[in-house]
Motif scaffolding. Sequence first.
Motif, mmCIF file in Angstrom:
data_model
loop_
_atom_site.group_PDB
_atom_site.id
_atom_site.type_symbol
_atom_site.label_atom_id
_atom_site.label_comp_id
_atom_site.label_asym_id
_atom_site.label_seq_id
_atom_site.Cartn_x
_atom_site.Cartn_y
_atom_site.Cartn_z
ATOM 1 N N LEU A 104 -21.585 44.458 -19.463
ATOM 2 C CA LEU A 104 -21.111 43.124 -19.853
ATOM 3 C C LEU A 104 -22.215 42.130 -20.236
ATOM 4 N N MET A 108 -21.981 40.082 -23.645
ATOM 5 C CA MET A 108 -21.775 38.634 -23.608
ATOM 6 C C MET A 108 -22.869 37.911 -24.380
ATOM 7 N N VAL A 151 -13.545 37.237 -20.246
ATOM 8 C CA VAL A 151 -14.553 37.502 -21.282
ATOM 9 C C VAL A 151 -14.055 37.208 -22.694
ATOM 10 N N TYR A 154 -16.106 35.112 -25.030
ATOM 11 C CA TYR A 154 -17.362 35.712 -25.483
ATOM 12 C C TYR A 154 -17.150 36.738 -26.599
#
Length: 211
Positions: A104, A108, A151, A154
């Motif tokens: 991640l 991101m 998320v 992002y």
Amino acid sequence: AHKLAEKGYDLILTGRRMKELETVAENISDAFRVKVKILIGDLSDATSRKEISEIIKSAGKIDILVNNAGFGIDHAFHRIGVEDIRSMVMTHDLAAVEFIHAALPGMMSRRKGTIINVSSIGLFFPGFTRSLYLATKSFLHYFTKALSLEVYPYGIRLQSLALLKEEVLNNEFPDHKSNIHCLVPLLTSLEETSFRQPALARFAFHGYGLS
């Protein structure tokens, strides 16, 4: 793996069986001229999971992460050994969580990425002797749904991919090959991901002889 290689993606494949994984990697590399790295490890083992997580962190740009490791135990829950219980929970859930956690930050920072977690259509239809298996898949499904909200800003898309084995399809849906449209994956992101839904359905069913 074949479908992603066909699209030009280099691959990192994990598994427990060296010879089988080497054969798959060689076939994919020869057919699609992409780089294929293999990692041998048991995802129920903490050391193996840590090693794979470190490789994910150091691999650089990872566009797509697919968590599809799993196995079944067809016994009543009270007859399953505690070690097997731990192994299933760690393989189905903890491994996926740790690998996502490793991938991640890079996704991101690039504001781009796709994560596919293979769950099971059975999590919506609990069955005898499948309580533990379906519980682990239910965790994975709802973890995916919740994380997709976190998320989404992002540019990262998550999917819980619910599959049926071919023998189940044959028993429960004898004419499924002419009605495959009703078995599309369950998408959990707020918007359609970079995969078109029919294409993802073909990808999902490819390994089950339904393409």
